[in-house]
Design an enzyme around this catalytic site. Structure first.
Site, PDB file in Angstrom:
ATOM      1  N   LEU A  45       0.817  -1.211   0.000  1.00 40.02           N
ATOM      2  CA  LEU A  45       0.000   0.000   0.000  1.00 40.02           C
ATOM      3  C   LEU A  45       0.851   1.260   0.000  1.00 40.02           C
ATOM      4  O   LEU A  45       0.392   2.320  -0.438  1.00 40.02           O
ATOM      5  CB  LEU A  45      -0.932   0.024   1.219  1.00 40.02           C
ATOM      6  CG  LEU A  45      -2.070  -0.991   1.249  1.00 40.02           C
ATOM      7  CD1 LEU A  45      -2.845  -0.874   2.563  1.00 40.02           C
ATOM      8  CD2 LEU A  45      -3.014  -0.791   0.068  1.00 40.02           C
ATOM      9  N   GLN A  57       5.266   2.830   0.644  1.00 30.94           N
ATOM     10  CA  GLN A  57       6.665   2.609   1.000  1.00 30.94           C
ATOM     11  C   GLN A  57       7.281   3.945   1.368  1.00 30.94           C
ATOM     12  O   GLN A  57       7.083   4.941   0.663  1.00 30.94           O
ATOM     13  CB  GLN A  57       7.427   1.996  -0.186  1.00 30.94           C
ATOM     14  CG  GLN A  57       8.896   1.726   0.068  1.00 30.94           C
ATOM     15  CD  GLN A  57       9.143   0.444   0.841  1.00 30.94           C
ATOM     16  OE1 GLN A  57       8.470  -0.557   0.620  1.00 30.94           O
ATOM     17  NE2 GLN A  57      10.096   0.472   1.756  1.00 30.94           N
ATOM     18  N   GLY A  58       8.004   3.992   2.479  1.00 30.78           N
ATOM     19  CA  GLY A  58       8.662   5.219   2.902  1.00 30.78           C
ATOM     20  C   GLY A  58      10.097   4.962   3.277  1.00 30.78           C
ATOM     21  O   GLY A  58      10.608   3.840   3.164  1.00 30.78           O
ATOM     22  N   PHE A  72      11.342   4.885   6.196  1.00 26.50           N
ATOM     23  CA  PHE A  72      11.522   4.153   7.446  1.00 26.50           C
ATOM     24  C   PHE A  72      10.731   2.851   7.510  1.00 26.50           C
ATOM     25  O   PHE A  72      10.816   2.136   8.502  1.00 26.50           O
ATOM     26  CB  PHE A  72      11.125   5.049   8.618  1.00 26.50           C
ATOM     27  CG  PHE A  72      11.908   6.326   8.679  1.00 26.50           C
ATOM     28  CD1 PHE A  72      13.256   6.310   8.994  1.00 26.50           C
ATOM     29  CD2 PHE A  72      11.309   7.539   8.400  1.00 26.50           C
ATOM     30  CE1 PHE A  72      13.990   7.483   9.040  1.00 26.50           C
ATOM     31  CE2 PHE A  72      12.029   8.720   8.447  1.00 26.50           C
ATOM     32  CZ  PHE A  72      13.377   8.694   8.768  1.00 26.50           C
ATOM     33  N   ARG A  81       7.355   0.223   5.458  1.00 23.10           N
ATOM     34  CA  ARG A  81       6.385   0.000   4.393  1.00 23.10           C
ATOM     35  C   ARG A  81       5.035  -0.351   4.994  1.00 23.10           C
ATOM     36  O   ARG A  81       4.939  -0.752   6.163  1.00 23.10           O
ATOM     37  CB  ARG A  81       6.857  -1.120   3.468  1.00 23.10           C
ATOM     38  CG  ARG A  81       7.063  -2.458   4.174  1.00 23.10           C
ATOM     39  CD  ARG A  81       7.467  -3.545   3.193  1.00 23.10           C
ATOM     40  NE  ARG A  81       7.583  -4.850   3.843  1.00 23.10           N
ATOM     41  CZ  ARG A  81       7.566  -5.999   3.185  1.00 23.10           C
ATOM     42  NH1 ARG A  81       7.462  -6.012   1.862  1.00 23.10           N
ATOM     43  NH2 ARG A  81       7.670  -7.148   3.843  1.00 23.10           N
ATOM     44  N   VAL A  82       3.992  -0.168   4.185  1.00 23.38           N
ATOM     45  CA  VAL A  82       2.633  -0.510   4.599  1.00 23.38           C
ATOM     46  C   VAL A  82       2.099  -1.544   3.621  1.00 23.38           C
ATOM     47  O   VAL A  82       2.174  -1.356   2.401  1.00 23.38           O
ATOM     48  CB  VAL A  82       1.722   0.728   4.629  1.00 23.38           C
ATOM     49  CG1 VAL A  82       0.318   0.335   5.077  1.00 23.38           C
ATOM     50  CG2 VAL A  82       2.293   1.797   5.563  1.00 23.38           C
ATOM     51  N   LYS A  89       1.680  -1.833   9.067  1.00 20.21           N
ATOM     52  CA  LYS A  89       2.874  -0.991   8.915  1.00 20.21           C
ATOM     53  C   LYS A  89       4.051  -1.723   9.528  1.00 20.21           C
ATOM     54  O   LYS A  89       4.016  -2.104  10.701  1.00 20.21           O
ATOM     55  CB  LYS A  89       2.691   0.371   9.580  1.00 20.21           C
ATOM     56  CG  LYS A  89       3.903   1.278   9.370  1.00 20.21           C
ATOM     57  CD  LYS A  89       3.631   2.730   9.668  1.00 20.21           C
ATOM     58  CE  LYS A  89       4.814   3.605   9.305  1.00 20.21           C
ATOM     59  NZ  LYS A  89       4.556   5.046   9.530  1.00 20.21           N
ATOM     60  N   ASP A 113       3.566  17.084  10.512  1.00 24.49           N
ATOM     61  CA  ASP A 113       3.993  16.470   9.251  1.00 24.49           C
ATOM     62  C   ASP A 113       2.873  16.461   8.221  1.00 24.49           C
ATOM     63  O   ASP A 113       2.723  15.498   7.476  1.00 24.49           O
ATOM     64  CB  ASP A 113       4.493  15.044   9.517  1.00 24.49           C
ATOM     65  CG  ASP A 113       5.448  14.548   8.437  1.00 24.49           C
ATOM     66  OD1 ASP A 113       6.016  15.381   7.701  1.00 24.49           O
ATOM     67  OD2 ASP A 113       5.630  13.323   8.316  1.00 24.49           O
TER      68      ASP A 113
END
Length: 362
Positions: A68, A70-71, A73, A75-76, A91, A183
């Protein structure tokens, strides 16, 4: 989009007197105490959550369906419970870049705020695996808001007002808990349906109690409030406050209305777009209006001037948008029917493009 880096630490209430100066954002002892109470409540919740972590490999309990998000730090993933078949969002944060404390903090902030309809609901299940920490939330399946914003165009007015109203309500909820979100950007707003009728705020890794000392350590982004770009009033930094979120909300509303960022950085010495905005804001003269603002209505001007006041004590709270809902925010809506149709048919296009030169596009 580049992220902002910062260092933060708790602040003692005694460090600021009631009615402190503008450089401190006008935080009072009462406001700082609210932040300290929020910090203590989170510490208690983290201690309890650490004792109830489920220690297992994720694959033993859940089956991965698809990614769903990706960052930097983590992923989801969209997963289903192996026995019940329940769809969930998971997450996952790798241990090599995430401490147990950081994981528990984000997990517990999400738990404490997730009852609001415009905030992703977190479930009280934290998982520790050999190489990662994970927690579960409700699945939101239509991507994030950046994919819906058409560069140089934005969203239809009704969608902008729906998003703004829901996000302002979510931020009010966060502030009522003594916290500052810190944020707000389209990548952290999840969309619940193809027509962008409902949105939800997610990702609470940067959320902190009001009064936490913050020092910016990297380059600012459009959503960074100008008081964070100035030399801090104390060696430890600046005590954070809800006005930071009000600024970010103003920038986001501008992006949704126009498909442009109002500026790259809120620094007069490096960004002519920000300088032009301040000149216009000070004079109020039509001839000083920056080009990307031409199509905004008088109501939108007043709303955004209040949210984007460079002085945090004078900045309007996020709740101020309620007075402007239902009023026109654009002078005209060119191609409104076509834009609405595109929004329904293809929510995945839009914000991945980037304009080169001139005004920065979303």
């Amino acid at each position: 989009m580049p992220g902002k880096q910062s260092e933060d630490r708790p602040m003692e209430v005694a460090a600021v007197e009631d009615g402190g100066d503008e450089g401190l954002g006008g935080l009072t002892v009462e406001e700082l105490q609210q932040g300290q109470e929020a910090a203590l409540a989170l510490e208690d919740m983290m201690a309890l959550s650490a004792q109830t972590l489920v220690r297992t490999e994720v694959e033993e309990l859940y089956e991965e369906v698809r990614p769903l998000g990706q960052g930097r730090f983590g992923r989801v993933l969209l997963v289903t419970h192996r026995q019940k078949g329940t769809p969930l969002a998971l997450k996952q944060l790798p241990k090599h870049s995430t401490s147990l404390r950081s994981f528990l903090y984000e997990f517990c902030v999400g738990l404490s705020l997730g009852t609001h309809p415009a905030i992703v609901a977190a479930y009280g299940i934290g998982i520790e695996s050999a190489n990662s920490y994970s927690f579960l939330t409700e699945p939101v399946l239509h991507g994030d808001l950046i994919t819906f914003i058409k560069p140089k165009v934005g969203l239809p007015q009704p969608a902008v007002q729906r998003c703004a109203a829901q996000l302002a309500s979510a931020l009010e909820h966060i502030h009522s808990h003594g916290l500052v979100y810190r944020d707000l950007k389209p990548e952290n707003v999840l969309v619940c349906d193809p027509a962008c009728q409902r949105v939800k705020l997610t990702d609470f890794g940067h959320t902190r109690p009001r009064g936490t000392m913050l020092r910016l350590t990297g380059p600012p982004i459009p959503y960074t409030a100008p008081e964070l770009c100035a030399p801090p009033p104390l060696p430890e930094g600046l005590p954070i406050q809800p006005a930071l979120d009000a600024w970010a909300l103003g920038v986001l509303i501008f992006c949704l209305l126009t498909g442009y960022f109002p500026w790259d950085q809120p620094l007069v010495e490096v960004d002519p777009f920000f300088e032009d905005f301040l000149i216009w804001q000070a004079s109020g003269q039509p001839q000083d209006r920056p080009q990307p603002w031409y199509n905004l209505s008088p109501a939108a001007d007043t709303l955004l001037w209040g949210l984007l006041d460079p002085h945090p004590r004078k900045r309007n709270p996020v709740s101020s948008i309620k007075s402007y809902l239902g009023q026109p925010w654009k002078q005209r809506e060119e191609g409104a029917e076509e834009l609405t149709k595109e929004l329904r048919e293809d929510g995945s296009r839009g914000g991945q493009e980037a304009a080169k030169g001139e005004q920065p596009a979303c």
